[in-house]
Design a protein around this motif. Structure first.
Motif, short mmCIF file in Angstrom:
data_model
loop_
_atom_site.label_atom_id
_atom_site.label_comp_id
_atom_site.label_asym_id
_atom_site.label_seq_id
_atom_site.Cartn_x
_atom_site.Cartn_y
_atom_site.Cartn_z
N GLU A 165 6.94 -3.29 6.71
CA GLU A 165 8.04 -3.06 5.77
C GLU A 165 7.80 -1.70 5.12
OE1 GLU A 165 10.71 -4.62 5.27
OE2 GLU A 165 10.42 -6.63 6.09
N ILE A 166 8.72 -0.77 5.31
CA ILE A 166 8.59 0.59 4.80
C ILE A 166 9.68 0.84 3.77
CG2 ILE A 166 8.50 3.03 5.42
CD1 ILE A 166 7.85 2.17 8.27
N LEU A 167 9.28 1.25 2.58
CA LEU A 167 10.24 1.54 1.51
C LEU A 167 9.96 2.92 0.93
CD1 LEU A 167 10.27 -1.89 -0.37
CD2 LEU A 167 12.03 -0.99 1.15
N PRO A 168 10.94 3.82 0.93
CA PRO A 168 12.23 3.68 1.63
C PRO A 168 12.10 4.10 3.09
CG PRO A 168 12.18 5.74 0.40
CD PRO A 168 10.88 5.07 0.13
N LYS A 169 12.94 3.53 3.95
CA LYS A 169 12.92 3.90 5.36
C LYS A 169 13.68 5.19 5.61
CE LYS A 169 13.11 0.87 8.59
NZ LYS A 169 13.53 -0.19 9.53
N GLN A 170 14.53 5.56 4.67
CA GLN A 170 15.29 6.80 4.81
C GLN A 170 15.48 7.43 3.44
OE1 GLN A 170 19.81 7.40 5.50
NE2 GLN A 170 18.93 7.29 7.55
N GLN B 274 6.80 19.44 -0.40
CA GLN B 274 6.99 18.33 -1.33
C GLN B 274 6.19 17.14 -0.85
OE1 GLN B 274 10.87 17.17 -2.67
NE2 GLN B 274 11.65 19.28 -2.74
N THR B 275 5.67 16.38 -1.79
CA THR B 275 4.92 15.16 -1.47
C THR B 275 5.81 13.95 -1.73
OG1 THR B 275 2.83 16.21 -2.05
CG2 THR B 275 2.86 13.81 -1.95
N VAL B 276 5.91 13.10 -0.74
CA VAL B 276 6.77 11.92 -0.82
C VAL B 276 5.90 10.67 -0.69
CG1 VAL B 276 8.69 10.69 0.25
CG2 VAL B 276 8.69 13.18 0.20
N GLU B 277 6.08 9.73 -1.58
CA GLU B 277 5.32 8.48 -1.53
C GLU B 277 6.17 7.39 -0.88
OE1 GLU B 277 2.76 5.49 -4.46
OE2 GLU B 277 4.29 6.81 -5.29
N ILE B 278 5.57 6.69 0.09
CA ILE B 278 6.24 5.54 0.70
C ILE B 278 5.38 4.30 0.50
CG2 ILE B 278 7.48 6.93 2.38
CD1 ILE B 278 5.44 6.08 4.47
N LYS B 279 6.04 3.17 0.33
CA LYS B 279 5.36 1.90 0.17
C LYS B 279 5.38 1.14 1.50
CE LYS B 279 4.76 2.31 -4.34
NZ LYS B 279 3.42 2.37 -4.96
N ILE B 280 4.23 0.55 1.85
CA ILE B 280 4.10 -0.15 3.13
C ILE B 280 3.51 -1.53 2.89
CG2 ILE B 280 2.95 -0.13 5.38
CD1 ILE B 280 3.03 2.86 5.31
N ALA B 281 4.12 -2.53 3.52
CA ALA B 281 3.60 -3.90 3.49
C ALA B 281 3.58 -4.44 4.92
CB ALA B 281 4.47 -4.80 2.60
N VAL B 282 2.54 -5.23 5.22
CA VAL B 282 2.42 -5.83 6.56
C VAL B 282 3.22 -7.12 6.56
CG1 VAL B 282 0.85 -6.66 8.32
CG2 VAL B 282 0.14 -4.83 6.78
N ARG B 283 4.30 -7.15 7.36
CA ARG B 283 5.17 -8.32 7.39
C ARG B 283 4.54 -9.48 8.16
NH1 ARG B 283 9.87 -6.04 9.01
NH2 ARG B 283 9.61 -6.60 11.18
N LYS B 284 3.86 -9.18 9.26
CA LYS B 284 3.26 -10.22 10.11
C LYS B 284 1.79 -10.37 9.73
CE LYS B 284 6.40 -9.29 13.96
NZ LYS B 284 6.51 -8.94 15.38
N SER C 10 0.86 -1.18 0.00
CA SER C 10 0.00 0.00 0.00
C SER C 10 0.90 1.23 0.00
CB SER C 10 -0.91 0.02 1.23
OG SER C 10 -1.76 -1.12 1.25
N SER C 11 0.37 2.32 -0.49
CA SER C 11 1.18 3.54 -0.55
C SER C 11 0.53 4.64 0.29
CB SER C 11 1.36 4.02 -1.99
OG SER C 11 0.11 4.36 -2.55
N ILE C 12 1.38 5.46 0.89
CA ILE C 12 0.94 6.60 1.68
C ILE C 12 1.71 7.82 1.20
CG2 ILE C 12 0.98 7.63 3.99
CD1 ILE C 12 0.48 4.96 5.15
N LEU C 13 1.02 8.94 1.09
CA LEU C 13 1.65 10.19 0.67
C LEU C 13 1.96 11.04 1.89
CD1 LEU C 13 -0.50 11.12 -2.47
CD2 LEU C 13 1.71 9.95 -2.39
#
Length: 514
Positions: free
Chosen positions: A193-198, A209-219, A165-168
């Motif tokens: 799992e957060i991409l990118p973490k930094q 600025q708007t930054v998109e991060i990708k998130i996945a549930v590991r557990k 999933s993505s979050i802005l």
């Protein structure tokens, strides 16, 4: 005819003429050092705030014994917000002086000026020559140096059935100067799992600025009604934290749907209690609060609380709850604690104390148990890692600064002791060239099998300006056995008009091809 000492008359004459010339030269130079005019501003520095108008007087003094004409007074550049300055010629008699007003308004464009120096050129004519002198003063801008980071909504919903999933995220420079910042993201509790973490951003004054991060549930098989992402923003100019926020995530499930209800508030000195009822029977009561008060004249205090109570099972959870005491330059925090710049995830329940000394020096010491909840029965209370660490920051924002940190972590579940040391330095060659280096070493020791892993990380960043080109190069590398956040990573970001091929990238590409 020759004198008795053997020196000819012609040589003697040439020697006398040489000394006469030298004396005349020094006499002329001495006369030149005595300026016939003195030009300066009444105030060398003026403090301004956005939207305010201010006036500084240009003082011109005729130090000569002759009358002179002031021909032109011209600003060094087209300063935004310049309302008035004298433009007419005038005559200044011998020994006379005049104060001329220069008026400006500190509008947004003025506050965004990269240079704080306001300079004027003054041309004048005497009966013998025409010359130009300059005068300047500096402005001290009162501005908010914080970087805001937030999402469009208070809660962000994640569908665990999707791979990602993505979050802005919105990152906002609330100051007027250009900033280069580092954003670190951390899952609380661990499980995302957060991409990118930094990542690193360059922001102009007041830029968003708007930054998109990708998130996945590991557990996937573990039920967490919600996660938090701890976002920390660090200014790469002086390695100071300039912004932070807690981003709330909700994992959708059979007992947690989007119809959440009202959103919480944040800030200081507030209290909020909300009741949430769902058709599934998953009903809970939430309490949020924060207050700041003064214990004594020299002792300030802040208290924050967060708690949930679940009616169906009679369970509760207390988190994000802490007490902070501040006296002069020392701050003590007890309860839920988090910290950054250790190149290691640091959060839990315990204590942290930090103190400032000198101009820009600070020492921080912490000890905690790596458990997000302060106390509760909703989550099974397992024994977390025990952490102890210290951090020292030093230097100044104009020439050289840095940070040295050390952290010890004992994990009773895996029976592993971890040590991580990290150092960061920033060298300011001048206003246009900044070099930042980072190095880290770590050691992991298994107490059961007596095995050890030693790792290292390194980084080299450069920011520069050549003519109209802004050049940036951010590079880092960590071995797969490094225990810090960058474990096994290779990162290189180059841009703003040019690319760099570093040796580390070349070796990396060769290794991949093999």
């Amino acid at each position: 005819m020759k004198p008795q000492n053997g020196i000819s008359v012609s040589v003697l004459r040439r020697t006398i003429l040489f000394f006469v010339f030298v004396l005349l030269h020094f006499s002329w130079a001495s006369a030149q050092e005595k300026k016939d005019i003195q030009i300066h501003f009444e105030n060398d520095s003026v403090t301004v705030e956005k939207g305010s108008t201010f006036t500084n007087f240009l003082v011109i003094e005729n130090k000569s014994s002759e009358e002179m004409t002031i021909q032109n007074i011209i600003p060094q550049e087209q300063y935004p917000g310049l309302l008035f300055y004298p433009k007419n010629d005038f005559t200044l008699g011998a020994g006379q002086s005049k104060n001329l007003p220069v008026k400006l308004i500190a509008n947004v464009d003025f506050m965004k000026l990269r240079s704080n120096e306001i300079q004027f050129q003054v041309s004048y004519a005497t009966p013998t020559a025409t010359r130009t002198e300059s005068a300047s003063f500096f402005v001290a801008k009162g501005e908010n140096k914080n970087i805001a980071i937030y999402t469009a909504t208070y809660e962000n919903f994640i569908n665990p059935a999707l791979p990602q999933s993505s979050i802005l995220l919105t990152v906002e420079n609330q100051g007027y100067s250009k900033r280069t910042v580092k954003i670190d993201l951390q899952s609380i509790p661990d499980g995302l799992e957060i991409l990118p973490k930094q990542q690193t951003l360059s922001l102009e004054g007041l830029e968003k600025q708007t930054v998109e991060i990708k998130i996945a549930v590991r557990k996937q098989n573990t039920l967490y009604p919600e996660f938090n992402i701890n976002a920390i923003v660090t200014d790469l100019l002086d390695n100071k934290i300039v912004g932070s926020n807690t981003l709330y995530l909700v994992i959708l499930s059979h007992n947690r749907q989007i119809a959440r209800g009202n959103e919480g508030v944040s800030g200081s000195n507030f209290a909020e209690m909300s009741y949430n009822e769902n058709s599934s029977g998953f009903n809970f009561l939430q309490l949020r609060g924060n207050t700041a008060f003064r214990v004594t004249e020299n002792l300030k205090s802040r208290f924050n609380i967060g708690a949930d109570y679940y009616f169906e099972d009679g369970l509760y959870n207390v988190y994000d709850t802490w007490l902070e005491l501040e006296r002069k330059n020392t701050v003590l925090r007890l309860g839920n604690v988090n910290s950054s710049d250790y190149d290691y995830p640091v959060f839990g329940r315990g204590g942290k104390i930090s103190t400032r000394f000198g101009n820009n020096n600070q020492v921080e010491v912490l000890a905690l148990e790596n458990n997000y909840n302060l106390y509760g029965t909703y989550f099974k209370q397992t024994e977390g890692s025990t952490m102890a660490g210290a951090k020292y920051t030093f230097g100044n924002a104009k020439s050289f600064n840095g940070k040295v940190s050390y952290l010890f972590d004992h994990d009773p579940r895996f029976n592993v002791d971890t040590q991580v040391a990290n150092a960061v330095t920033s060298l300011f060659i001048n206003e246009k060239h900044i070099i930042r280096t980072e190095v880290g070493v770590s050691n992991e020791k298994g107490l059961s099998n007596k095995d050890e892993n030693t790792g290292a990380s390194m980084g080299a960043n450069y920011e520069g300006k050549i003519g109209k080109w802004d050049i940036q190069s951010f590079n880092s590398f960590a071995t797969k056995s490094y225990a810090g956040i960058k474990r096994g990573s290779f990162s290189q970001i180059n841009g703003s008009g040019t690319n760099f091929l570093l040796l580390s990238e070349l070796l990396y590409n060769i290794r991949i091809r093999r």
